[in-house]
Scaffold this active site. Structure first.
Site, PDB file in Angstrom:
ATOM      1  N   VAL A  69      -1.316  -1.015  -4.218  1.00 38.72           N
ATOM      2  CA  VAL A  69      -2.131   0.196  -4.168  1.00 38.72           C
ATOM      3  C   VAL A  69      -1.198   1.396  -4.189  1.00 38.72           C
ATOM      4  CG1 VAL A  69      -3.783   1.479  -2.773  1.00 38.72           C
ATOM      5  CG2 VAL A  69      -3.964  -1.017  -2.958  1.00 38.72           C
ATOM      6  N   ASN A  94       0.845  -1.197   0.000  1.00 36.53           N
ATOM      7  CA  ASN A  94       0.000   0.000   0.000  1.00 36.53           C
ATOM      8  C   ASN A  94       0.877   1.243   0.000  1.00 36.53           C
ATOM      9  OD1 ASN A  94      -2.706   1.442   0.513  1.00 36.53           O
ATOM     10  ND2 ASN A  94      -1.381   2.236   2.143  1.00 36.53           N
ATOM     11  N   GLU A  95       0.699   2.081  -1.008  1.00 35.83           N
ATOM     12  CA  GLU A  95       1.396   3.367  -1.121  1.00 35.83           C
ATOM     13  C   GLU A  95       2.901   3.264  -0.888  1.00 35.83           C
ATOM     14  OE1 GLU A  95      -0.570   6.334   1.260  1.00 35.83           O
ATOM     15  OE2 GLU A  95      -2.403   6.261   0.063  1.00 35.83           O
ATOM     16  N   PRO A  96       3.582   2.325  -1.571  1.00 37.28           N
ATOM     17  CA  PRO A  96       5.044   2.314  -1.467  1.00 37.28           C
ATOM     18  C   PRO A  96       5.621   3.515  -2.217  1.00 37.28           C
ATOM     19  CG  PRO A  96       4.343   0.804  -3.176  1.00 37.28           C
ATOM     20  CD  PRO A  96       3.081   1.342  -2.541  1.00 37.28           C
TER      21      PRO A  96
END
Length: 648
Positions: free
Chosen positions: A479, A447-449
């Site tokens: 994501v 998520n949101e790397p």
């Protein structure tokens, strides 16, 4: 440099990454298996010593914990943070110690053809387990189960029915844990005492810890069904159930496989460790609101008869099976060949007092709220949820994007070889645990790397490729909140999942800009990648009871208006290539303290106590309207859950 080094290491990593030994079947009772729950009160002690090592130096595991010093009663499952009145425990970073003494039935300790297994649903984040003072097992990573065969420790003589289980858990997050974090020592002695440190995290939820899921003992025979892998397909109206079974403890065995329908009628059978069962006129597993009989489940009954050195044994295991297919085109997400639109939520495992502890009343309430909303899907943001959650999804037809704890990969130093190997192992654990759930239709690896980084591109490619190798039957995503032109990981996903907070974190207060900015975002991403898109997060912070018109930030009116602006664009694009929308968030949840968080994140459409804000009613009307559109057969919404629909 970095990418080159990795390119050389790649094949090595690949070879050793598929390293998981054995299966992780959910412990179910059967004619041959028993369960003994260890939920309830455990003895608990946090190690407040400066170096957090006192428990090891004094070997607290060697004798009952109460002999080492004062202990607390600690409920399991629960996070430990919110249970006591001690502020040090609320914010504790380091080792905590749990202990439980149990008495085993004689048939477990005296019958040598019985295998006794200790299973821990999760322990966040690093755990060491002793049984009767003997080091038994270690596991890295919260949110996933681990277990050990303890037969040789409990089948040792007349007093063996008394068992003392000690579990030490460390919640420290470092640059190689998942999720990662950093420990920062504050050395200005005019402000901080000597040795003062804080735990920095790079994600927006509280780092709850402890034994947050059930702990139990279960038995199998010494020759046993170790793992089952099921994939399904459909040919015309015939359902195909492909199975693969692994057996441990014997090389001389026979397997019988029977598939029963929901009325317990035999519909197909087979033998051996692998095969394909054909089900003419199969009832398919459909999502909630997509069919008048959603979530149809068959039962796969596996019977093992094996020869062991102690004679013949039998083992039985029943696995729920949903027959369904998942496919992705350049503009659609297909379930059973029909276009599926995700209208749902992001969740957290989070509630008052218990923190991330598993709780049946909360779980059932949440599913009733999901059905009331007309939600057909959620993402397990930002870690795998309890197995019981996914079993409910299978039974209720709620579709799941199953996410691993790859959240907060925000700094360049988090994309390193050790992290990569750890991340690949975690994906193996997630897939091994959740592969047989029909509700799980996609894996999310992060998520949101910081996916604009070159190193992140290689890292994400490796993790995604590895996940596809583990399970070719499901699409894989991560994501993102990166710019479409800069994202180095997007080329490798099957579905683009976008988080955006227009007029909240960007141009805050300016609702009039949302339609333009969201439209531009969708068009840029689609033009670049030609892949279906899910709006995987959007929303606004809302303090329940704050009202203002014209709408101002933090009021219920602002949350509603922001959603309405998003929905205008989503309605235009879902007729083209947007295949889903997931609100952030289902309910308010706890975060670390900060000047921008008022007792946690308040972006829920329900409060933390699961009561609706105004936006919940807006979302409910929208989701039922989408479900009632003509592309689903008309009988559905009428016959299904009439009490839930706002239109009846």
């Amino acid at each position: 440099g970095l990418a080159m080094a990795w390119a050389v290491l790649g094949p090595l990593l690949w070879g050793c990454a598929l390293a998981l030994q054995g299966g992780m079947l959910y412990p179910r009772e059967s004619q041959s298996r028993e369960r003994k729950e260890l939920d309830g009160l455990w003895s608990f002690r946090a190690d407040f010593s400066d170096n957090r090592r006192r428990g090891f130096e004094e070997q607290w595991y060697r004798r009952p914990l109460r002999e080492s010093g004062p202990t607390l009663d600690m409920p399991v499952p629960s996070s430990f943070n919110d249970i006591s009145q001690d502020w040090r425990l609320r914010h504790f970073v380091g080792w905590v110690w749990y202990e439980r003494e149990v008495i085993l039935p004689e048939r477990w300790t005296q019958d040598l053809s019985t295998r006794v297994v200790l299973r821990i649903g999760s322990a966040h984040a690093y755990a060491i387990v002793w049984v009767n003072g003997v080091h038994t097992l270690e596991h890295e990573g919260g949110y996933l189960p681990f277990e050990a065969d303890i037969s040789n420790l409990v089948q040792v003589g007349p007093l063996s029915s008394h068992v003392r289980i000690t579990i030490a858990i460390n919640n420290t997050l470092t640059s190689t844990t998942l999720p990662p974090g950093t420990i920062q020592y504050l050395t200005d002695i005019s402000k901080y005492p000597k040795g003062y440190f804080i735990q920095n995290t790079y994600f927006d939820f509280f780092n709850y810890a402890g034994l947050q899921r059930s702990v139990l003992l279960y038995t199998t025979p010494t020759a046993y069904i170790d793992d089952i892998t099921v994939t399904t397909g459909v040919e015309h109206d015939t359902g195909l159930v492909n199975y693969q079974i692994s057996v441990k403890g014997s090389n001389l065995f026979e397997l019988e496989v029977r598939l029963l329908d929901a009325e317990n009628k035999l519909v197909a059978n087979g033998t051996g460790i692998q095969g394909q069962l054909k089900v003419p006129g199969a009832r398919l597993w459909w999502p909630y609101l997509m069919h008048e009989r959603p979530a149809y489940l068959y039962s796969l009954e596996v019977r093992l008869t094996a020869q062991t050195s102690l004679g013949p044994v039998s083992d039985f295991y029943t696995l729920p099976v949903g027959i369904r297919t998942v496919a992705v085109t350049e503009s659609q997400f297909l379930i059973n060949g029909k276009p599926f639109y995700f209208h749902g939520v992001n969740k957290h495992e989070d509630a008052d007092i218990r923190g991330k502890g598993f709780d049946w009343p909360l779980l059932v309430k949440d599913f009733n709220l999901l059905r009331w909303l007309g939600a057909n899907a959620f993402r397990t943001s930002h870690y795998p949820y309890a197995e019981e959650v996914l079993q409910m999804c299978d039974r209720y037809g709620i579709v799941v994007i199953d996410e691993c704890p790859g959240v907060g990969l925000a700094l360049p130093q988090f994309f390193n070889n050790v992290s990569l190997q750890n991340h690949m192992r975690v994906m193996e654990e997630v897939v091994r645990r959740d592969k047989n759930h029909p509700a799980v239709v996609m894996w999310s690896v992060a998520n949101e790397p910081a996916s604009h980084l070159e190193s992140a591109g290689y890292y994400l490619k490796m993790v995604i490729t590895h996940t596809k190798a583990l399970d070719p039957s499901r699409p894989v995503t991560f994501v993102t909140n990166s710019n479409y032109a800069a994202d180095k990981g997007a080329p490798y996903v099957d579905v683009i999942c976008l988080n955006s907070y227009y007029s909240w974190y960007h141009d805050y207060g300016h609702l009039e800009l949302i339609q333009r900015q969201l439209t531009t975002q969708f068009e840029n991403w689609y033009k670049t990648y030609q892949k279906p898109i899910i709006q995987s997060e959007y929303g606004a912070e809302t303090i329940v009871g704050f009202h203002q018109d014209p709408p101002l930030m933090f009021t219920e009116e602002y949350q509603k208006s922001l959603l309405e602006q998003y929905h205008v664009v989503l309605d235009q694009k879902r007729r083209k290539y947007v295949v889903g929308e997931l609100i952030w968030n289902f309910a308010d949840f706890m975060t670390e303290q900060s000047p921008t968080r008022v007792l946690g994140n308040k972006k829920g459409v329900f409060t933390r106590q699961r009561q609706p804000k105004s936006a919940a009613f807006l979302l409910r009307e929208r989701y039922w309207k989408i479900a009632n559109e003509t592309r689903y057969p008309h009988s559905i919404a009428k016959s299904q859950c009439l009490e839930n629909s706002p239109f009846t």
